[in-house]
Design a protein around this motif. Structure first.
Motif, PDB file in Angstrom:
ATOM      1  N   ILE A  83       0.859  -1.188   0.000  1.00 10.92           N
ATOM      2  CA  ILE A  83       0.000   0.000   0.000  1.00 10.92           C
ATOM      3  C   ILE A  83       0.889   1.229   0.000  1.00 10.92           C
ATOM      4  CG2 ILE A  83      -1.749   1.334   1.233  1.00 10.92           C
ATOM      5  CD1 ILE A  83      -2.810  -1.268   2.387  1.00 10.92           C
ATOM      6  N   LEU A  84       0.692   2.065  -1.007  1.00 12.26           N
ATOM      7  CA  LEU A  84       1.410   3.330  -1.097  1.00 12.26           C
ATOM      8  C   LEU A  84       0.432   4.440  -0.726  1.00 12.26           C
ATOM      9  CD1 LEU A  84       3.273   2.710  -4.473  1.00 12.26           C
ATOM     10  CD2 LEU A  84       4.033   2.163  -2.146  1.00 12.26           C
ATOM     11  N   ARG A  85       0.918   5.360   0.076  1.00 11.08           N
ATOM     12  CA  ARG A  85       0.027   6.391   0.612  1.00 11.08           C
ATOM     13  C   ARG A  85       0.382   7.775   0.100  1.00 11.08           C
ATOM     14  NH1 ARG A  85       0.071   2.404   4.425  1.00 11.08           N
ATOM     15  NH2 ARG A  85      -1.963   1.890   5.278  1.00 11.08           N
ATOM     16  N   CYS A  86      -0.645   8.589  -0.027  1.00 12.55           N
ATOM     17  CA  CYS A  86      -0.481   9.942  -0.555  1.00 12.55           C
ATOM     18  C   CYS A  86      -1.415  10.865   0.210  1.00 12.55           C
ATOM     19  CB  CYS A  86      -0.834   9.931  -2.049  1.00 12.55           C
ATOM     20  SG  CYS A  86      -0.986  11.549  -2.813  1.00 12.55           S
ATOM     21  N   VAL A  87      -0.932  12.055   0.514  1.00 11.78           N
ATOM     22  CA  VAL A  87      -1.804  13.099   1.039  1.00 11.78           C
ATOM     23  C   VAL A  87      -1.805  14.219   0.004  1.00 11.78           C
ATOM     24  CG1 VAL A  87      -2.265  14.726   2.892  1.00 11.78           C
ATOM     25  CG2 VAL A  87      -1.274  12.481   3.415  1.00 11.78           C
ATOM     26  N   PRO A  88      -2.888  14.334  -0.768  1.00 13.80           N
ATOM     27  CA  PRO A  88      -2.949  15.395  -1.783  1.00 13.80           C
ATOM     28  C   PRO A  88      -3.077  16.775  -1.141  1.00 13.80           C
ATOM     29  CG  PRO A  88      -4.582  13.657  -2.186  1.00 13.80           C
ATOM     30  CD  PRO A  88      -4.069  13.464  -0.799  1.00 13.80           C
ATOM     31  N   ILE A  89      -2.955  17.794  -1.956  1.00 15.03           N
ATOM     32  CA  ILE A  89      -3.152  19.157  -1.470  1.00 15.03           C
ATOM     33  C   ILE A  89      -4.613  19.295  -1.022  1.00 15.03           C
ATOM     34  CG2 ILE A  89      -3.172  21.584  -2.175  1.00 15.03           C
ATOM     35  CD1 ILE A  89      -0.761  20.869  -3.988  1.00 15.03           C
ATOM     36  N   SER A  90      -4.834  19.963   0.096  1.00 15.37           N
ATOM     37  CA  SER A  90      -6.103  19.834   0.816  1.00 15.37           C
ATOM     38  C   SER A  90      -7.328  20.292   0.045  1.00 15.37           C
ATOM     39  CB  SER A  90      -6.030  20.564   2.155  1.00 15.37           C
ATOM     40  OG  SER A  90      -5.796  21.935   1.932  1.00 15.37           O
TER      41      SER A  90
ATOM     42  N   GLU B 247      -8.058   3.994  -3.095  1.00 18.73           N
ATOM     43  CA  GLU B 247      -9.050   4.280  -2.066  1.00 18.73           C
ATOM     44  C   GLU B 247      -8.744   5.635  -1.452  1.00 18.73           C
ATOM     45  OE1 GLU B 247     -11.046   1.415   1.308  1.00 18.73           O
ATOM     46  OE2 GLU B 247      -8.873   1.654   1.328  1.00 18.73           O
ATOM     47  N   ARG B 248      -9.799   6.299  -1.021  1.00 18.51           N
ATOM     48  CA  ARG B 248      -9.627   7.528  -0.259  1.00 18.51           C
ATOM     49  C   ARG B 248     -10.331   7.267   1.079  1.00 18.51           C
ATOM     50  NH1 ARG B 248      -8.030  12.729  -0.396  1.00 18.51           N
ATOM     51  NH2 ARG B 248      -9.508  14.407   0.017  1.00 18.51           N
ATOM     52  N   PRO B 249      -9.641   6.648   1.992  1.00 14.44           N
ATOM     53  CA  PRO B 249     -10.302   6.104   3.182  1.00 14.44           C
ATOM     54  C   PRO B 249     -10.831   7.134   4.173  1.00 14.44           C
ATOM     55  CG  PRO B 249      -7.926   5.824   3.326  1.00 14.44           C
ATOM     56  CD  PRO B 249      -8.206   6.374   1.967  1.00 14.44           C
ATOM     57  N   ASP B 250     -10.209   8.323   4.218  1.00 17.18           N
ATOM     58  CA  ASP B 250     -10.564   9.209   5.328  1.00 17.18           C
ATOM     59  C   ASP B 250     -10.641  10.670   4.951  1.00 17.18           C
ATOM     60  OD1 ASP B 250      -7.177   8.881   6.679  1.00 17.18           O
ATOM     61  OD2 ASP B 250      -7.966   9.880   4.901  1.00 17.18           O
ATOM     62  N   GLY B 251     -10.762  11.000   3.690  1.00 14.04           N
ATOM     63  CA  GLY B 251     -10.891  12.393   3.304  1.00 14.04           C
ATOM     64  C   GLY B 251      -9.584  13.138   3.157  1.00 14.04           C
ATOM     65  N   SER B 252      -8.470  12.527   3.586  1.00 13.73           N
ATOM     66  CA  SER B 252      -7.187  13.192   3.364  1.00 13.73           C
ATOM     67  C   SER B 252      -6.196  12.285   2.648  1.00 13.73           C
ATOM     68  CB  SER B 252      -6.594  13.697   4.674  1.00 13.73           C
ATOM     69  OG  SER B 252      -6.333  12.626   5.558  1.00 13.73           O
ATOM     70  N   ASN B 253      -6.198  11.001   2.973  1.00 17.17           N
ATOM     71  CA  ASN B 253      -5.266  10.081   2.326  1.00 17.17           C
ATOM     72  C   ASN B 253      -5.843   9.535   1.029  1.00 17.17           C
ATOM     73  OD1 ASN B 253      -2.919   9.555   4.278  1.00 17.17           O
ATOM     74  ND2 ASN B 253      -4.729   9.460   5.589  1.00 17.17           N
ATOM     75  N   PHE B 254      -4.941   9.226   0.117  1.00 17.32           N
ATOM     76  CA  PHE B 254      -5.309   8.596  -1.152  1.00 17.32           C
ATOM     77  C   PHE B 254      -4.313   7.469  -1.345  1.00 17.32           C
ATOM     78  CE2 PHE B 254      -6.991   7.918  -5.168  1.00 17.32           C
ATOM     79  CZ  PHE B 254      -6.121   8.178  -6.213  1.00 17.32           C
ATOM     80  N   THR B 255      -4.799   6.235  -1.389  1.00 14.19           N
ATOM     81  CA  THR B 255      -3.869   5.108  -1.378  1.00 14.19           C
ATOM     82  C   THR B 255      -3.936   4.314  -2.674  1.00 14.19           C
ATOM     83  OG1 THR B 255      -5.488   3.622  -0.353  1.00 14.19           O
ATOM     84  CG2 THR B 255      -4.042   4.863   1.125  1.00 14.19           C
ATOM     85  N   LEU B 256      -2.799   3.722  -3.011  1.00 13.84           N
ATOM     86  CA  LEU B 256      -2.693   2.780  -4.120  1.00 13.84           C
ATOM     87  C   LEU B 256      -2.295   1.437  -3.531  1.00 13.84           C
ATOM     88  CD1 LEU B 256      -2.537   2.178  -7.236  1.00 13.84           C
ATOM     89  CD2 LEU B 256      -0.093   2.702  -7.056  1.00 13.84           C
ATOM     90  N   LYS B 257      -3.103   0.421  -3.780  1.00 21.42           N
ATOM     91  CA  LYS B 257      -2.795  -0.917  -3.282  1.00 21.42           C
ATOM     92  C   LYS B 257      -2.469  -1.819  -4.461  1.00 21.42           C
ATOM     93  CE  LYS B 257      -5.529  -2.982  -0.201  1.00 21.42           C
ATOM     94  NZ  LYS B 257      -6.651  -3.793   0.339  1.00 21.42           N
TER      95      LYS B 257
END
Lengths: 115, 112
Positions: free
Chosen positions: A20-27, A68-78
């Motif tokens: 799982i790779l995680r990303c926090v996009p610009i808000s 997936e965007r699990p919580d409104g801030s993170n964007f993940t690639l699995k």
């Protein structure tokens, strides 16, 4: 200046393992993307995501991949079951314009090494 | 779909000289042409972009020209400096970012 952040910066995994790779996009951005760059090659589009669903995906983005965007801030690639050829740099990007092509802001990338 | 070709793959210039990188694209519907600079270990960063209603755009030492008829666009860097050394990617896109495709990149080396 707001920026896209990605974790981890480098991950080494065994073939067949899930990653799982995680990303926090610009808000305030609404559009999110994953790109892949195999060493020395061009940046390739994987998938785009808007309004909590995939808006487009490339032929690279097969059933082994999910986002997936699990919580409104993170964007993940699995990647469910990694293959050797999944070794690459994975870039997350985000943009804010809803109806026309706008500036993509890239993260610094996550290097995935599959052994 | 869109296909973007970029040349040269490597370019070495002396500090102070100009550098030109050229790209061609295949889809006449493309109307957005950004250029990205990628420094070692970092993600691509937008340095300049041009839309199809404009033929040329300049920002200090960098400029981009677009020829829609011929489907090619170029990046020009004048008075190059060692910190310009990086990989530069062109891209072409249409209706939205999903359509954007990147060139293979040009590794620019500016020798002091």
């Amino acid at each position: 200046e707001p920026e896209v952040t990605q974790t981890p910066s480098h991950q080494v995994t065994q073939m067949g393992q899930e990653v799982i790779l995680r990303c926090v996009p610009i808000s305030n951005h609404l559009y999110f993307y994953w790109y892949r760059q195999i060493l020395g090659q061009k940046v390739e589009f994987l998938v785009s995501f808007y309004n909590n669903e995939i808006s487009e995906k490339s032929e690279i983005f097969d059933d082994q991949f999910s986002v997936e965007r699990p919580d409104g801030s993170n964007f993940t690639l699995k990647i469910r079951s990694t293959k050797l050829e999944d070794s690459a740099m994975y870039f997350c990007a985000s943009s804010d314009l809803p109806s026309e092509t706008g500036e993509l802001f890239f993260g610094e990338g996550s290097r995935l090494t599959v052994l | 779909g869109e296909n973007v070709e970029q040349h040269p793959s490597t370019l070495s210039v002396q500090e102070g000289d100009s550098a030109v990188i050229k790209c061609t694209y295949s889809d006449s519907a493309s109307n957005y042409f950004p250029w990205y600079k990628q420094e070692l270990g970092k993600g691509p960063q937008l340095i300049i972009d041009i839309r199809s209603n404009v033929g040329e755009k300049k920002d200090q030492r960098i400029a981009v020209t677009l020829n829609k008829t011929a489907k090619h666009f170029s990046l020009h860097i004048t008075e190059t400096q060692p910190e310009d050394s990086a990989v530069y990617f062109c891209a072409a896109g249409g209706q939205n970012n999903n359509d954007m495709r990147f060139g293979a990149g040009t590794r620019l080396t500016v020798k002091p």
